[in-house]
Design an enzyme around this catalytic site. Structure first.
Site, short mmCIF file in Angstrom:
data_model
loop_
_atom_site.label_atom_id
_atom_site.label_comp_id
_atom_site.label_asym_id
_atom_site.label_seq_id
_atom_site.Cartn_x
_atom_site.Cartn_y
_atom_site.Cartn_z
CG ASP A 112 -52.78 -1.07 -21.71
OD1 ASP A 112 -52.67 0.03 -21.49
OD2 ASP A 112 -51.65 -1.56 -22.47
CD GLU A 113 -52.07 -2.85 -14.29
OE1 GLU A 113 -51.95 -1.75 -15.45
OE2 GLU A 113 -50.18 -3.03 -14.48
CE LYS A 140 -52.75 2.02 -15.17
NZ LYS A 140 -52.52 1.73 -15.78
CE LYS A 191 -65.12 -2.38 -14.28
NZ LYS A 191 -66.07 -3.67 -13.90
N GLY A 244 -53.39 5.80 -21.38
CA GLY A 244 -54.51 5.72 -22.27
C GLY A 244 -55.41 4.65 -21.10
CG HIS A 245 -56.19 5.44 -17.19
ND1 HIS A 245 -55.73 5.86 -16.52
CD2 HIS A 245 -54.86 5.08 -17.98
CE1 HIS A 245 -54.44 6.18 -16.34
NE2 HIS A 245 -53.81 4.83 -17.01
CD GLN A 262 -46.70 5.36 -17.41
OE1 GLN A 262 -46.97 5.57 -16.50
NE2 GLN A 262 -48.34 5.99 -18.35
NE ARG A 318 -52.94 -2.92 -23.96
CZ ARG A 318 -54.70 -2.64 -24.44
NH1 ARG A 318 -55.73 -3.11 -23.72
NH2 ARG A 318 -54.72 -1.17 -23.95
CG ASP A 344 -64.93 -10.37 -19.24
OD1 ASP A 344 -64.52 -9.57 -18.04
OD2 ASP A 344 -65.24 -9.37 -20.00
P1 GDP Z 1 -55.56 1.06 -18.15
O1 GDP Z 1 -54.03 1.16 -18.85
O2 GDP Z 1 -54.99 0.19 -17.26
O3 GDP Z 1 -56.45 1.86 -17.80
O4 GDP Z 1 -56.38 0.14 -19.21
P2 GDP Z 1 -57.04 0.59 -20.73
O5 GDP Z 1 -57.78 1.02 -21.03
O6 GDP Z 1 -55.46 0.35 -22.05
O7 GDP Z 1 -56.67 -1.19 -20.99
C1 GDP Z 1 -58.15 -1.91 -20.76
C2 GDP Z 1 -58.67 -1.92 -21.22
O8 GDP Z 1 -59.81 -3.67 -20.38
C3 GDP Z 1 -60.01 -1.58 -21.77
O9 GDP Z 1 -60.25 -1.62 -23.16
C4 GDP Z 1 -60.76 -1.37 -20.80
O10 GDP Z 1 -62.04 -1.17 -21.48
C5 GDP Z 1 -60.87 -2.91 -20.78
N1 GDP Z 1 -61.50 -3.56 -19.67
C6 GDP Z 1 -61.73 -3.06 -18.09
N2 GDP Z 1 -61.30 -4.10 -17.31
C7 GDP Z 1 -62.57 -5.08 -17.98
C8 GDP Z 1 -63.09 -6.03 -17.47
O11 GDP Z 1 -63.20 -6.51 -17.08
N3 GDP Z 1 -63.32 -7.15 -19.23
C9 GDP Z 1 -62.75 -6.88 -19.73
N4 GDP Z 1 -63.63 -7.67 -20.92
N5 GDP Z 1 -62.29 -5.21 -20.33
C10 GDP Z 1 -62.31 -4.77 -19.11
P1 IMO Z 2 -51.50 2.94 -19.43
O1 IMO Z 2 -51.52 4.08 -18.08
C1 IMO Z 2 -49.01 0.36 -21.40
C2 IMO Z 2 -44.50 1.33 -22.64
C3 IMO Z 2 -44.28 1.25 -23.56
C4 IMO Z 2 -43.10 1.47 -23.68
C5 IMO Z 2 -42.39 1.60 -22.32
C6 IMO Z 2 -41.40 3.13 -22.32
O2 IMO Z 2 -52.28 3.03 -20.47
O3 IMO Z 2 -52.14 1.88 -18.34
P2 IMO Z 2 -42.92 5.90 -22.91
O4 IMO Z 2 -43.34 6.39 -24.29
O5 IMO Z 2 -43.89 5.64 -21.39
O6 IMO Z 2 -41.95 6.12 -22.24
O7 IMO Z 2 -42.30 3.63 -23.10
O8 IMO Z 2 -43.65 2.00 -21.11
N1 IMO Z 2 -45.45 2.86 -21.96
C7 IMO Z 2 -47.35 1.45 -21.59
N2 IMO Z 2 -47.53 0.03 -21.64
N3 IMO Z 2 -49.66 1.33 -20.47
C8 IMO Z 2 -49.16 2.06 -20.06
O9 IMO Z 2 -49.75 3.35 -20.17
C9 IMO Z 2 -48.21 2.44 -21.24
N4 IMO Z 2 -47.41 3.51 -20.93
C10 IMO Z 2 -46.12 3.18 -21.58
O10 IMO Z 2 -45.39 0.68 -23.99
O11 IMO Z 2 -43.08 -0.57 -23.23
MG MG Z 3 -53.95 1.46 -20.64
#
Ligand code: GDP
Ligand code: IMO
Ligand code: MG
Length: 405
Positions: free
Chosen positions: A14-15, A17, A19, A41-42, A222, A303, A331
């Site tokens: 959830d860093e 990626k 975006k 979940g991207h 992940q 989270r 931000d």
């Molecule tokens: P991913 O799994 O690495 O693709 O990340 P997620 O989509 O799960 O979580 C990132 C969240 O942060 C999402 O809700 C994005 O819309 C949001 N996001 C990404 N970059 C930024 C940023 O620079 N600032 C803010 N405020 N939100 C961001």
């Molecule tokens: P993205 O790609 C954050 C975590 C789960 C759990 C562990 C194992 O959006 O960054 P699993 O269902 O994979 O066997 O669960 O990994 N986890 C994530 N945490 N972002 C994800 O994906 C994740 N995918 C799995 O919460 O701790």
């Molecule tokens: Mg995610």
């Protein structure tokens, strides 16, 4: 020579990626997923419209970009079908540009049952999508693969063997209901249209694309600290989330990866159980969660939030041989009076360096020089500490809210 770029997470997922992959996709020929499944979940935001992708590579919103799912991904046909239909309803065209490896191990309904019942006892806090059990069966050479759908007789035999095994686990070990084998076969065959439209020899495609010098982007799911080998085991996911996973998950050697961009938030989050040394439980945690909207994009779970751990980040840069860092969600830190980063551990406790907060808006900034000097200092300190250039800074969820240094 075309340049191929890998984008992956340096933390617990959830860093941001999705975006960044979307933002850098315009110029590439194809975006390729190489591991994980619909546990990912991207999130992508374009002109305020939000799309969350679980399986489809984050290049799909660019109409000319090809999207490929490699053999290293575990595939839920149900999830893929839903996602494609949802995107098609929103006007996204998949024709002749979406390819799924025949080698993907399938996630069956019985994998989901096993994942859910087992996690009640093992408390990893999985996403409950069947990911771990599906990878187990792949490694144990029992998996049903996407390409098996092409021959109903073979599919039938493989599903019978696998689901009989699952039923024994479910009934005898966990006291759960078994799955009807015929129902599982019918469910898989009900997705035959996915096989007909998208099942491909993705290694062959990649071979041609690489030889035709097409620029490619590889999208990690992940993050490094969830890697099966290098993460906080056993609180990890079941795939190689690090740079090594690209080669095995796509069937191409590492020399075709030219640039490795590791994504890190300006702070840390984690969903699910497991160690998190810099986790906060005070008002700072609340502020990070609220300003950063820190709820899982797949399960909606809150989270856990904390300060940036530079010791872990430095190690993640090494694990992946990252050539660049993209620091996201800067931000979110805008209103803090002080901001800490972990620079060492003592008896498993973080030792912090604390910065004064910049307390002004960085939201939407697109120029590094326009950032408050205290934000620049924060970024420069991280860069020096981990020894990797921070070439990108993200200042908001929208595609264009990105600084390229
Ligand atoms: P991913 O799994 O690495 O693709 O990340 P997620 O989509 O799960 O979580 C990132 C969240 O942060 C999402 O809700 C994005 O819309 C949001 N996001 C990404 N970059 C930024 C940023 O620079 N600032 C803010 N405020 N939100 C961001
Ligand atoms: P993205 O790609 C954050 C975590 C789960 C759990 C562990 C194992 O959006 O960054 P699993 O269902 O994979 O066997 O669960 O990994 N986890 C994530 N945490 N972002 C994800 O994906 C994740 N995918 C799995 O919460 O701790
Ligand atoms: Mg995610």
């Amino acid at each position: 020579m075309a340049s191929n770029t890998l984008i992956l997470g340096l933390q617990w997922g959830d860093e941001g990626k999705g975006k960044i992959v979307d933002a850098l996709s315009e110029e590439v020929f194809a975006v390729c997923r190489f591991q994980g499944g619909h546990n990912a979940g991207h999130t992508i935001k374009v002109n305020g419209n939000q799309t969350v992708l679980h399986l489809t590579p984050s290049g799909i919103l660019h109409p000319k970009v090809n999207c490929l799912i490699g053999n290293g991904v575990v595939l839920s046909l149900n999830a893929l079908d839903k996602e494609i239909k949802g995107l098609q309803e929103a006007g996204v065209d998949f024709t002749n540009r979406f390819f799924v490896s025949s080698g993907c191990a399938l996630i069956l309904p019985s994998h989901v049952s096993i994942d859910r019942v087992r996690d009640k006892k093992e408390s990893i806090g999985t996403t409950g999508r069947g990911i771990g059990p599906a990878y187990e069966d792949k490694i144990s050479r029992r998996a049903v693969r996407f390409g098996d759908i092409g021959d109903e007789e073979i599919l039938r035999q493989k599903v019978e063997l696998l689901v009989s095994y699952h039923n024994r686990l479910l009934v005898e070990l966990y006291g759960e209901e078994p799955h009807e084998i015929e129902d599982v076969i019918s469910e898989v065959m009900s997705f035959k249209h996915l096989y007909d439209s998208y099942c491909s020899d993705t290694q062959d495609l990649l071979y041609n694309w690489v030889n035709d010098d097409k620029p490619l982007l590889f999208e990690g799911a992940q993050g490094t600290l969830l890697d099966i080998d290098h993460g906080t085991y056993p609180f990890v996911t079941s795939s190689s989330t690090t740079a090594g996973g690209v080669s095995t998950g796509l069937g191409m050697g590492p020399k075709y990866i030219d640039k490795i961009i590791g994504i890190s938030k300006a702070y840390c989050t984690r969903v699910g159980e497991g160690p998190f040394l810099t986790e906060l439980f005070d008002d700072n945690a609340k502020m990070l969660a609220e300003k950063g909207h820190e709820f899982g994009a797949t399960t909606g779970r809150p989270r856990r939030c904390g300060w940036l751990d530079l010791v872990a980040l430095k190690k993640a840069v090494f694990t992946n041989s990252a050539t660049d860092i993209c620091l996201t969600k800067l931000d979110v830190m805008d209103e803090f009076t002080s901001i800490s980063v972990c620079i060492d551990y003592e008896d498993n406790n973080p030792i912090y360096k604390t910065f004064e907060g910049w307390q002004s808006s960085t939201e939407g900034a697109t120029e590094f020089d326009s950032l408050p000097s205290k934000a620049q200092e924060y970024i420069n300190f991280i860069e020096d500490f981990v020894g990797c250039p921070i070439s990108f800074v993200s200042t908001g969820p929208n595609r264009d809210q990105t600084i390229l240094r």
